[in-house]
Design an enzyme around this catalytic site. Sequence first.
Site, PDB file in Angstrom:
ATOM      1  N   ASP A 417      10.175 -41.458  29.568  1.00 27.19           N
ATOM      2  CA  ASP A 417       9.634 -42.625  30.253  1.00 27.19           C
ATOM      3  C   ASP A 417      10.542 -43.119  31.364  1.00 27.19           C
ATOM      4  O   ASP A 417      10.151 -43.982  32.134  1.00 27.19           O
ATOM      5  CB  ASP A 417       9.380 -43.756  29.244  1.00 27.19           C
ATOM      6  CG  ASP A 417       8.063 -44.463  29.497  1.00 27.19           C
ATOM      7  OD1 ASP A 417       7.158 -43.833  30.081  1.00 27.19           O
ATOM      8  OD2 ASP A 417       7.933 -45.639  29.116  1.00 27.19           O
ATOM      9  N   ASP A 848       3.441 -50.161  16.544  1.00 27.37           N
ATOM     10  CA  ASP A 848       3.190 -49.264  15.429  1.00 27.37           C
ATOM     11  C   ASP A 848       2.390 -49.950  14.322  1.00 27.37           C
ATOM     12  O   ASP A 848       1.401 -49.406  13.827  1.00 27.37           O
ATOM     13  CB  ASP A 848       4.510 -48.711  14.891  1.00 27.37           C
ATOM     14  CG  ASP A 848       5.577 -49.795  14.757  1.00 27.37           C
ATOM     15  OD1 ASP A 848       5.245 -50.983  14.938  1.00 27.37           O
ATOM     16  OD2 ASP A 848       6.743 -49.458  14.468  1.00 27.37           O
TER      17      ASP A 848
END
Length: 1145
Positions: A417, A848
């Site tokens: 990223d 998550d």
Amino acid sequence: MASHSFKASRSSRSMASTADIEMEQGRPPFPPTVAFARRTSSGRYVNLSRDDLDSELGTAGDYANYTVHLPPTPDNQPMEPSISSKVEEQYVSNSLFTGGFNSITRAHLMDKVIESEANHPQMAGSKGSSCAVPGCDSKVMSDERGVDILPCECDFKICRDCFLDAVKSGEAVCPGCKEPYKVTDLDELNMDTRQPLPLPPGMSKMERRLSIMKSTKSVLMRSQTGDFDQNRWLYETKGTYGYGNAIWPKDGGFGNGSDGGDGSAPAEIINKPWRPLTRKLKIPAAVLSPYRLLIFIRMAVLGLFLAWRINHPNQDAIWLWGMSVVCEVWFAFSWLLDQLPKLCPVNRSTDLSVLKEKFEEPSADNPTGKSDLPGVDVFVSTADPEKEPPLVTANTILSILAADYPVEKLACYVSDDGGALLTFEAMAEAASFANLWVPFCRKHGIEPRNPESYFNSKRDPYKNKVRPDFVRDRRRVKREYDEFKVRINGLPDSIRRRSDAYHAREEIKAMKLQRQNANDELFETVKIPKATWMADGTHWPGTWVVSAPEHSKGDHAGIIQVMLKPPSDEPLTGISDDTKLLDFTDVDIRLPLLVYVSREKRPGYDHNKKAGAMNALVRASAIMSNGPFILNLDCDHYIYNSQAMREGMCFMMDRGGDRLCYVQFPQRFEGIDPSDRYANHNTVFFDVNMRALDGLQGPVYVGTGCLFRRIALYGFDPPRSKEHHPGCCSCCFARRKRASVAATSEENRALRMGDSDDEDMNISQFSKKFGNSNFLIESIPLAEFQGRPLADHPSVKNGRPPGSLIQPREPLDASTVAEAISAISCWFEDKTEWGQRVGWIYGSVTEDVVTGYRMHNRGWRSIYCVTKRDAFRGTAPINLTDRLHQVLRWATGSVEIFFSRNNALLASSRMKFLQRIAYLNVGIYPFTSIFLIVYCFLPALSLFSGQFIVQTLNVTFLVYLLTITLTLCMLAVLEIKWSGIELEEWWRNEQFWLIGGTSAHLAAVLQGLLKVLAGIEISFTLTSKSAGDDLDDEFADLYIVKWTSLMMPPIVIMMTNLIAIAVGVSRTIYSTIPQWSRLLGGVFFSFWVLAHLYPFAKGLMGRRGRTPTIVFVWSGLIAITISLLWVAINPPSGSTQIGGSFQFP
């Protein structure tokens, strides 16, 4: 080196006309679509596009393909499909694909990826011999081993195009020896019959894949109902017997069974004894029954105690009594939320031998014994090479490439990223070292398959190693690994020196050009942006070391590089060669697919941190490999058990496994101090809470070490969701099922979104949900079919026939990778449901937990897989400050969940009652910090004021207190019994619960409230994975004290309680009528607080003799402030009086 453009239009309609239609309807036009060009066999590029899907799958005229037909000419002859696909795949693996918003998708052909030479034929930039024909610089054809294919006995090196020219000239004479070629067929030269069958005219790759899926439905129906519809078979396969089908009729044997034909295969499926892949191991009743009884006893005692406390106020200190009662009520409520989901703990086990028997041994449906396991795409995410060292990520990649799973079914995607060249070249170095490490692991059965952990292991490396060459091989691999580490650690300097050299060269060129154009006139110094250069002498398209426009962390193009191209379908064993470092004879040397991905980032776009990066990987992998299962790992979590994926697959492929959304593995950590001062192992959560949730609807998703079902990430409902209606106590009693009139149609409708019974799968509407990519949309039903369990028994619902996944995967081509580039662009998610319903969910720093919650809310189940040998291992911050910041991020995400639509109070009826309580506790637990801090100050206030929370320490209060404490201790002992944790681990967890509750949790509540009320966004720091600077001490980070404001509340609590104890003891000793009961009550609770804060105080001290000055300064300031505050509240009546309560003698 070369760079080719892929011109954009993925639609059959022009972009202008599409924009006009959108504007006429009052909607803004879609973002610009991406078009592609295909590299032909002669090296030309032709435009190629496909229509959007306008109708559902399966109808006639689904696709409209625009194909450019070039007439055969002497310099343009069609190539054999097997050779052309191989050449195309070689071109793709040697090209760096870039592109994105308002930019052309380019394929940059790289002659080398790293400074060292690529030594594996699958690796990007692998060297090949050059054609010996004068004037030709093409590469000689090569096989899977990278060996040159030479058509003449004189070994004259010739490329494919020159060979075809020689054959087409009519004489077929070798340019070297001038003798005629004995073999003129490329397929005979290549001797490779393992490639997929060529497609029939008019059928695309996706149509062939869907033909496989649809043609096997009838076989599935035959195996479950005993009836076979011949007309339906012909209709679904469009009259093409056997083509593309894993199972098809043999000699008319799929009739009604009465003609005596060969119907052994279906009969075997029905009559064969079925063996499960997994077993549920219930907790012994001798442990579980008393555990449940104690929970209800403690609930009753808490209720009676609170009622007694409310009915017996302390009139002398009503304020003290009121605060204590409110806190105790909240603590009882919080304990109830935490304890109720623990009523049904379970253990599970797998049988890997049955998995091998069903999926990898020869059978009637799989005569060759090829692996019938579904594909797995492994995601590894990294963001900053400074905080996440490339060597750590490289070791994780090596453990994945060496995993014990079919090589051709495994693919690894690395998400960078940060777009850093350092990470890119580190991954390339890892791919190069894998050529040695992976076969070494397979040859000698190495565990673990992370080289850093393996070579640093304190166990005997020679135990159970029977091969005589193991010692020599290990020594050589260790030497190569040491050199590999040197190269990885030297990459920053190497990149800097290379970039400086190229930059100086560019400046000299610019100055020469300026002098030529200046004609002796004065000119200014040339300023050229300092770029970051790749090994092949070109600009890195990602983030530069010195940021520049379109080359910074938040502004760079999307990048995809196939580091290791897909392996061949058949095993490729090593050969005896004295020039090789190790002898890999009879060892499979293939490597899994490895892809580097860095999604596009542009200013003005919300890239949604890790969740956005994971969704980009989901789309790219769906287009390139489309594994029906996804395993996601953090860059510091490596595969410790090489068979971990097989263990997880046992649950997914077992009966009822099609209703599992993910298999969560426990997190295990290395590098933790022996005493586990700050409860870094978190064993109470992973071994107690998660096992208990496994008995309900399944464990929560914890961000790493999780095997997902791809279609569950896509937001679809589980199969047969209308049959399952969970009740309040469905975890402990039998599940109730609702009878469904349309049960059969419900089973066949495997892809469905929403709660409506009438909502069917409508692929034509998928572009609104998944984005404008036909490749991505077409991959969805295929992933669903491939992820089904085997229909090897009538009780297996929604299964697939055995042998349906033994076909080789399609080769990668340029248009496929170019489509993946468009899928990772920053605009792709606009006006879609990515991050809202599809993929990882946005809007929380704990994406998550929210992602797992959404799946459970749709009715999916999850499984907790605890293996005998740890499946994965990673690192955790052992420094106090880093640990508090980690807990702060988790707690902040929980507060966000509580104030969002993901609050468990708003869950659907598909979520079980106790599962809802567990998720409610996830969102509520940070708020306990408010009451916990107040309660930690109550003993000090009691000692300062001379009062207590009760009027007197009578027998009733002491009995209640003793009963509550004993039941808590007995519950802890039983939890230790059925979970396998140790008493010390339980106590460390209790200590850090108070440390985190009085520091990070309170800050999280404040941050969450600021975001909800004031709209102030929350920023968090990435948890560092790097080790301390002191290489001599493995736990050097443990003693580093980095000041943070989170430390202030616990310090204040400690100093207040210490001063209060001194004041209370002094007052009682020197008072006329000592109140010993009040003193004992206050001192007892003060010591209870200080005992829990002991690890925190120890962490502040650092090493012996190295306590930071700021700790003494803050401690002194707090002590003085508390003393002055007490004097101001209760001033002394005389000069010799303290607090006005007692006098010195």
